[in-house]
Enzyme design. Structure first.
Site, PDB file in Angstrom:
ATOM      1  N   CYS A 136       2.221  -5.319   1.445  1.00  0.00           N
ATOM      2  CA  CYS A 136       2.832  -4.125   2.104  1.00  0.00           C
ATOM      3  C   CYS A 136       3.085  -3.130   0.836  1.00  0.00           C
ATOM      4  O   CYS A 136       2.512  -1.813   0.871  1.00  0.00           O
ATOM      5  CB  CYS A 136       3.838  -4.122   2.879  1.00  0.00           C
ATOM      6  SG  CYS A 136       4.403  -2.772   3.749  1.00  0.00           S
ATOM      7  N   CYS A 137       3.696  -3.653  -0.076  1.00  0.00           N
ATOM      8  CA  CYS A 137       4.001  -2.689  -1.138  1.00  0.00           C
ATOM      9  C   CYS A 137       2.781  -2.267  -1.996  1.00  0.00           C
ATOM     10  O   CYS A 137       2.851  -1.056  -2.633  1.00  0.00           O
ATOM     11  CB  CYS A 137       5.069  -3.410  -2.115  1.00  0.00           C
ATOM     12  SG  CYS A 137       6.872  -3.486  -1.435  1.00  0.00           S
ATOM     13  N   CYS A 221      12.289   1.173   1.448  1.00  0.00           N
ATOM     14  CA  CYS A 221      11.800   1.612   2.938  1.00  0.00           C
ATOM     15  C   CYS A 221      12.589   0.924   3.975  1.00  0.00           C
ATOM     16  O   CYS A 221      13.320  -0.172   3.659  1.00  0.00           O
ATOM     17  CB  CYS A 221      10.449   1.155   3.144  1.00  0.00           C
ATOM     18  SG  CYS A 221       9.056   1.741   1.957  1.00  0.00           S
ATOM     19  N   CYS A 224      12.646  -2.850   5.012  1.00  0.00           N
ATOM     20  CA  CYS A 224      13.105  -3.835   4.053  1.00  0.00           C
ATOM     21  C   CYS A 224      14.346  -3.709   3.221  1.00  0.00           C
ATOM     22  O   CYS A 224      14.533  -4.222   1.976  1.00  0.00           O
ATOM     23  CB  CYS A 224      11.754  -4.036   2.993  1.00  0.00           C
ATOM     24  SG  CYS A 224      10.260  -4.703   3.619  1.00  0.00           S
ATOM     25  N   CYS A 247       9.257  -3.987  -5.962  1.00  0.00           N
ATOM     26  CA  CYS A 247       8.086  -3.449  -5.092  1.00  0.00           C
ATOM     27  C   CYS A 247       6.997  -3.698  -5.618  1.00  0.00           C
ATOM     28  O   CYS A 247       6.113  -3.568  -4.750  1.00  0.00           O
ATOM     29  CB  CYS A 247       8.480  -1.835  -4.572  1.00  0.00           C
ATOM     30  SG  CYS A 247       7.841  -0.931  -6.167  1.00  0.00           S
TER      31      CYS A 247
END
Length: 261
Positions: A136-137, A221, A224, A247
């Protein structure tokens, strides 16, 4: 025998310079020159003298971001500020970004967003953070920043040594080892303590991020980031429950990694 035709002059061949922008020797020299120099003076010198080439600030507009942004704004408010607009931020962070940019007079705020086609292919549900936070990062932070960085030689970051064990030996200047081009990372606040930051914020009446008072000393975010209990590492609330502490934009080898499908 007739005269041989004149030979055309040798054609010069354009070569692409693939050498790194900065070397370990460059970094050592910069760290030695600015050892013990306060952050404001160091920033003024490197920007005025062009010591780091084309530079930009990478800011999360998080809990402590106002300090570095204020330091730079006093020198050059037109310096590009890169914000990774992941689509997963707290609404409070987006509002704080706009507040700080206006208050400090930042004139070149650039919101970097993920590629929509890539997101549709690899994170259509928007839930990748829940089972693959690295992926995702990579989609939402690493890839957009890598694309933007082709225009720059160096980034200014707000990282501090006290924030976590992985940052304890942070230097003011370092090579971005996740980038084969050898770009430079500058960490003007590397040796600052929490007390130093608090004193600077108070002295310049800088607005706090609204989530700090709610127990978020490090803000990323929304999915998280969790609240941090007294005595915990300030970054303990980031990716809680995962074996992950960064990240990806500050981790060697992260740039260019392709997340699993």
């Amino acid at each position: 025998m007739g005269n041989a035709p004149a030979r055309a002059p040798a054609r010069s061949i354009d070569l692409i310079d693939t050498a790194p922008r900065f070397t370990a020797a460059d970094v050592a020299a910069l760290n030695a020159r600015f050892d013990g120099v306060d952050a404001q003076a160091m920033l003024a010198a490197v920007l005025a003298e062009g010591l780091i080439g084309r530079a930009a600030i990478v800011s999360s507009f998080g809990a402590e971001s106002a300090v570095l942004l204020h330091l730079v704004a006093r020198i050059d408010p037109s310096l590009p500020v890169l914000f990774l607009d992941t689509g997963k931020h707290f609404p409070e962070t987006l509002a704080y970004r706009d507040l700080l940019a206006d208050r400090l007079g930042l004139t070149d705020l650039r919101n970097l967003t993920p590629d929509p086609e890539t997101l549709a292919a690899r994170d259509a549900s928007g839930e990748r953070w829940s089972y693959d936070p690295d992926g995702c990062c990579d989609l939402r932070k690493v890839a957009p920043l890598a694309a933007a960085m082709t225009a720059f030689d160096a980034t200014l970051t707000g990282r501090k040594g006290f924030q976590s064990a992985t940052r304890a030996n942070l230097h003011s200047f370092e090579i971005d080892t996740s980038d084969a081009a050898g770009r430079l990372k500058v960490n003007p606040l590397a040796t600052w303590s929490k007390a130093d930051l608090d004193a600077y914020v108070a002295a310049h009446d800088l607005p706090p991020h609204p989530l700090v008072a709610a127990g978020y000393p490090s803000i990323g975010c929304a999915p998280c980031t969790s609240q941090v209990a007294p005595g915990e590492d300030p970054r303990a609330g980031r990716w809680r429950g995962f074996d992950k502490v960064e990240c990806g934009i500050h981790v060697p080898g992260a740039s260019g990694k392709q997340p699993s499908v």
